[in-house]
Design a protein around this motif. Structure first.
Motif, PDB file in Angstrom:
ATOM      1  N   GLY A  96       2.706   2.935   6.522  1.00 47.32           N
ATOM      2  CA  GLY A  96       2.060   1.710   6.067  1.00 47.32           C
ATOM      3  C   GLY A  96       2.801   0.472   6.535  1.00 47.32           C
ATOM      4  O   GLY A  96       2.191  -0.521   6.932  1.00 47.32           O
ATOM      5  N   ILE A 143      -6.394  -6.209   5.119  1.00 55.26           N
ATOM      6  CA  ILE A 143      -6.525  -4.789   4.771  1.00 55.26           C
ATOM      7  C   ILE A 143      -6.376  -3.843   5.955  1.00 55.26           C
ATOM      8  O   ILE A 143      -6.451  -2.628   5.777  1.00 55.26           O
ATOM      9  CB  ILE A 143      -7.885  -4.514   4.099  1.00 55.26           C
ATOM     10  CG1 ILE A 143      -9.041  -4.752   5.086  1.00 55.26           C
ATOM     11  CG2 ILE A 143      -8.035  -5.354   2.838  1.00 55.26           C
ATOM     12  CD1 ILE A 143     -10.382  -4.261   4.581  1.00 55.26           C
ATOM     13  N   SER A 150       0.819  -1.208   0.000  1.00 53.11           N
ATOM     14  CA  SER A 150       0.000   0.000   0.000  1.00 53.11           C
ATOM     15  C   SER A 150       0.857   1.265   0.000  1.00 53.11           C
ATOM     16  O   SER A 150       0.435   2.308  -0.488  1.00 53.11           O
ATOM     17  CB  SER A 150      -0.953   0.010   1.203  1.00 53.11           C
ATOM     18  OG  SER A 150      -0.292   0.380   2.405  1.00 53.11           O
ATOM     19  N   LEU A 206      -4.512   4.668   5.179  1.00 48.24           N
ATOM     20  CA  LEU A 206      -5.300   5.606   4.386  1.00 48.24           C
ATOM     21  C   LEU A 206      -5.989   6.625   5.289  1.00 48.24           C
ATOM     22  O   LEU A 206      -6.057   7.816   4.963  1.00 48.24           O
ATOM     23  CB  LEU A 206      -6.336   4.850   3.548  1.00 48.24           C
ATOM     24  CG  LEU A 206      -7.221   5.713   2.629  1.00 48.24           C
ATOM     25  CD1 LEU A 206      -6.374   6.552   1.680  1.00 48.24           C
ATOM     26  CD2 LEU A 206      -8.198   4.829   1.856  1.00 48.24           C
ATOM     27  N   ARG A 221      -3.343   2.820  -1.359  1.00 50.92           N
ATOM     28  CA  ARG A 221      -4.138   2.082  -0.377  1.00 50.92           C
ATOM     29  C   ARG A 221      -5.356   1.390  -1.001  1.00 50.92           C
ATOM     30  O   ARG A 221      -5.695   0.262  -0.655  1.00 50.92           O
ATOM     31  CB  ARG A 221      -4.622   3.014   0.727  1.00 50.92           C
ATOM     32  CG  ARG A 221      -3.607   4.028   1.241  1.00 50.92           C
ATOM     33  CD  ARG A 221      -2.383   3.427   1.845  1.00 50.92           C
ATOM     34  NE  ARG A 221      -1.558   4.466   2.469  1.00 50.92           N
ATOM     35  CZ  ARG A 221      -0.309   4.289   2.852  1.00 50.92           C
ATOM     36  NH1 ARG A 221       0.293   3.132   2.683  1.00 50.92           N
ATOM     37  NH2 ARG A 221       0.368   5.280   3.424  1.00 50.92           N
ATOM     38  N   ARG A 222      -6.032   2.074  -1.924  1.00 47.32           N
ATOM     39  CA  ARG A 222      -7.315   1.581  -2.426  1.00 47.32           C
ATOM     40  C   ARG A 222      -7.218   0.239  -3.154  1.00 47.32           C
ATOM     41  O   ARG A 222      -8.053  -0.641  -2.913  1.00 47.32           O
ATOM     42  CB  ARG A 222      -7.956   2.634  -3.331  1.00 47.32           C
ATOM     43  CG  ARG A 222      -8.388   3.878  -2.591  1.00 47.32           C
ATOM     44  CD  ARG A 222      -8.754   4.998  -3.547  1.00 47.32           C
ATOM     45  NE  ARG A 222      -8.889   6.239  -2.816  1.00 47.32           N
ATOM     46  CZ  ARG A 222     -10.015   6.631  -2.209  1.00 47.32           C
ATOM     47  NH1 ARG A 222     -11.085   5.868  -2.294  1.00 47.32           N
ATOM     48  NH2 ARG A 222     -10.059   7.760  -1.532  1.00 47.32           N
ATOM     49  N   VAL A 227      -5.158  -2.157  -2.691  1.00 48.65           N
ATOM     50  CA  VAL A 227      -4.900  -3.182  -1.683  1.00 48.65           C
ATOM     51  C   VAL A 227      -6.170  -3.485  -0.889  1.00 48.65           C
ATOM     52  O   VAL A 227      -6.485  -4.649  -0.610  1.00 48.65           O
ATOM     53  CB  VAL A 227      -3.759  -2.729  -0.743  1.00 48.65           C
ATOM     54  CG1 VAL A 227      -3.618  -3.679   0.448  1.00 48.65           C
ATOM     55  CG2 VAL A 227      -2.451  -2.657  -1.517  1.00 48.65           C
ATOM     56  N   GLU A 274      -3.793  10.181  -0.885  1.00 48.64           N
ATOM     57  CA  GLU A 274      -3.025   9.044  -0.412  1.00 48.64           C
ATOM     58  C   GLU A 274      -1.539   9.369  -0.309  1.00 48.64           C
ATOM     59  O   GLU A 274      -1.080  10.417  -0.745  1.00 48.64           O
ATOM     60  CB  GLU A 274      -3.223   7.843  -1.351  1.00 48.64           C
ATOM     61  CG  GLU A 274      -4.538   7.129  -1.177  1.00 48.64           C
ATOM     62  CD  GLU A 274      -5.666   7.736  -2.014  1.00 48.64           C
ATOM     63  OE1 GLU A 274      -6.694   7.079  -2.162  1.00 48.64           O
ATOM     64  OE2 GLU A 274      -5.517   8.876  -2.505  1.00 48.64           O
ATOM     65  N   ALA A 295      -3.653  -1.180   5.506  1.00 46.91           N
ATOM     66  CA  ALA A 295      -3.950  -0.234   4.433  1.00 46.91           C
ATOM     67  C   ALA A 295      -5.072   0.721   4.830  1.00 46.91           C
ATOM     68  O   ALA A 295      -5.026   1.913   4.514  1.00 46.91           O
ATOM     69  CB  ALA A 295      -4.332  -0.998   3.158  1.00 46.91           C
TER      70      ALA A 295
END
Length: 400
Positions: free
Chosen positions: A333, A111, A67, A118, A72-73, A75, A186, A114
């Motif tokens: 992260g 997740i 991520s 985020l 991030r998205r 992942v 991000e 991540a």
């Protein structure tokens, strides 16, 4: 908070809560309904409860580092797809081994790092504690919802219905990622949190981060091990029907949120949140010892659960907030990946060891084990230093 910060906080809290709701949904029912699966034993039931933690633990660091690199998205979306697939495998299983496999695949949707990264990317430093606290509250809310929903779903649809419900939660979380969480902001757009090479060794050598990682490991070990045996206590020792367990859990959890809010408010206002952790560990130890010695008396069980969930909710909200303050620049992260690895390894060990200890030493032995684990972390937590922003503010207050 700005409008975008409020949207990010709300969206990510709900997404995180839905994912945790899917994982928590079997806790109130599996120790009872899992006995009907082919090949079920106390150890395998505990392993099924905690199996997701092992794959989560293995994949959190890679997903957290990924991520930092690709965003991030993507992942988060991949993790939710894997979680939904694992729910389907568990729903179709007819044996305890099949459920274990499904739970392990659920855990591949790693997740947590991540999502928290985020959330940190999309909020300012002065608002981040609120955001992390609300994400922590979403975990408590997910647990509360699981206690309300799981008995009804299991009674009406059986264990397959419970797992299909978790798949539905994953799909809903995917939709919310696009509809509610603001785009942009991000890490790749913010130089101060860009990934840098060789970050994992730096994170693994940081003593304060390691203390927080151990804290979340012990916290989820104790939670998962406790729910290997708590449904049995309520049904077999206290005579409370399977469909009525929520009448014990829900009031306790609701009241515990107020206790959590008070403790976190004191910790933040006085800049002693890092010192508060040791006191909260004492609450967890006291609750486990009460459950170990007095689980035949309803009012003492209720008191112990209230004390435990005040401690659990406080730690769940404050540990990630402190972790983001200690994380080196560009490695948030990665640091959250290590943290989430510890969190889910605790869930795996709690399920596995809880089932083994129950088989060897009975219900009380599980709670004694949990108290010992919390006591070990209490000693470690005493060495935690104040984070940089706490020290900076203290210096400003002392300057004439």
């Amino acid at each position: 908070m700005t409008t975008d910060e409020r949207r990010a906080t709300a969206g990510l809290s709900i997404i995180f809560g839905l994912r945790m709701l899917g994982l928590f949904l079997i806790l109130p029912v599996f120790a009872l309904y899992g006995q009907d699966l082919a090949g079920a034993t106390p150890t395998l039931i505990g392993l099924a409860i905690g199996a997701y933690g092992l794959t989560q633990a293995v994949l959190q660091i890679p997903f957290g580092m990924l991520s930092d690199r690709i965003g991030r998205r993507p992942v988060i979306m991949l993790g939710l797809l894997l979680f939904a697939a694992g729910s389907g495998v568990a729903a179709e299983a007819e044996s305890i081994v099949g459920v274990i496999a499904g739970r392990a695949l659920q855990g591949c949707g790693a997740i947590a790092a991540a999502v928290m990264a985020l959330a940190a990317d999309l909020t300012r430093e002065q608002q981040r504690t609120k955001t992390m606290a609300l994400i922590g509250i979403s975990v408590g809310a997910a647990f509360l919802a699981a206690l309300l929903i799981a008995p009804a779903v299991a009674a009406g649809l059986g264990l397959p219905g419970v797992f299909w419900t978790t798949a539905g939660f994953a799909v809903l979380a995917m939709l919310l990622l696009f509809l509610l969480v603001p785009a942009g902001g991000e890490a790749r757009f913010r130089p101060e949190v860009n990934a840098r090479a060789g970050g994992l060794p730096v994170v693994l050598r940081h003593p304060d981060l390691l203390r927080l990682d151990l804290g979340v490991l012990v916290l989820h070990l104790v939670l998962t091990a406790s729910f290997v045996v708590l449904p049995i206590i309520l049904e077999q020792r206290l005579g409370i029907g399977r469909g009525d367990h929520w009448m014990v859990y829900v009031p306790v959890l609701v009241l515990s949120v107020g206790g959590m809010g008070l403790l976190i408010s004191i910790g933040e206002r006085r800049r002693i949140l890092h010192r508060l952790l040791a006191g909260v560990a004492i609450l967890v130890i006291a609750a486990d010892l009460l459950l170990a010695g007095f689980s035949h008396q309803l009012w003492l069980v209720v008191l112990a659960l209230f004390v435990f969930f005040v401690g659990f909710n406080t730690l769940e909200a404050s540990l990630p907030s402190l972790l983001t303050r200690f994380s080196p620049a560009g490695l948030r992260g990665t640091a959250l990946g290590v943290y989430a690895t510890a969190q889910f390894m605790g869930a795996f060990l709690g399920g596995l060891l809880g089932g083994m200890i129950q088989g060897a030493f009975g219900v009380s032995g599980v709670f004694v084990f949990c108290a010992i684990a919390a006591a070990i972390w209490l000693v470690v937590a005493l060495g935690l230093r104040p984070p940089a922003d706490f020290r900076a503010q203290a210096d400003q207050m002392e300057t004439p």
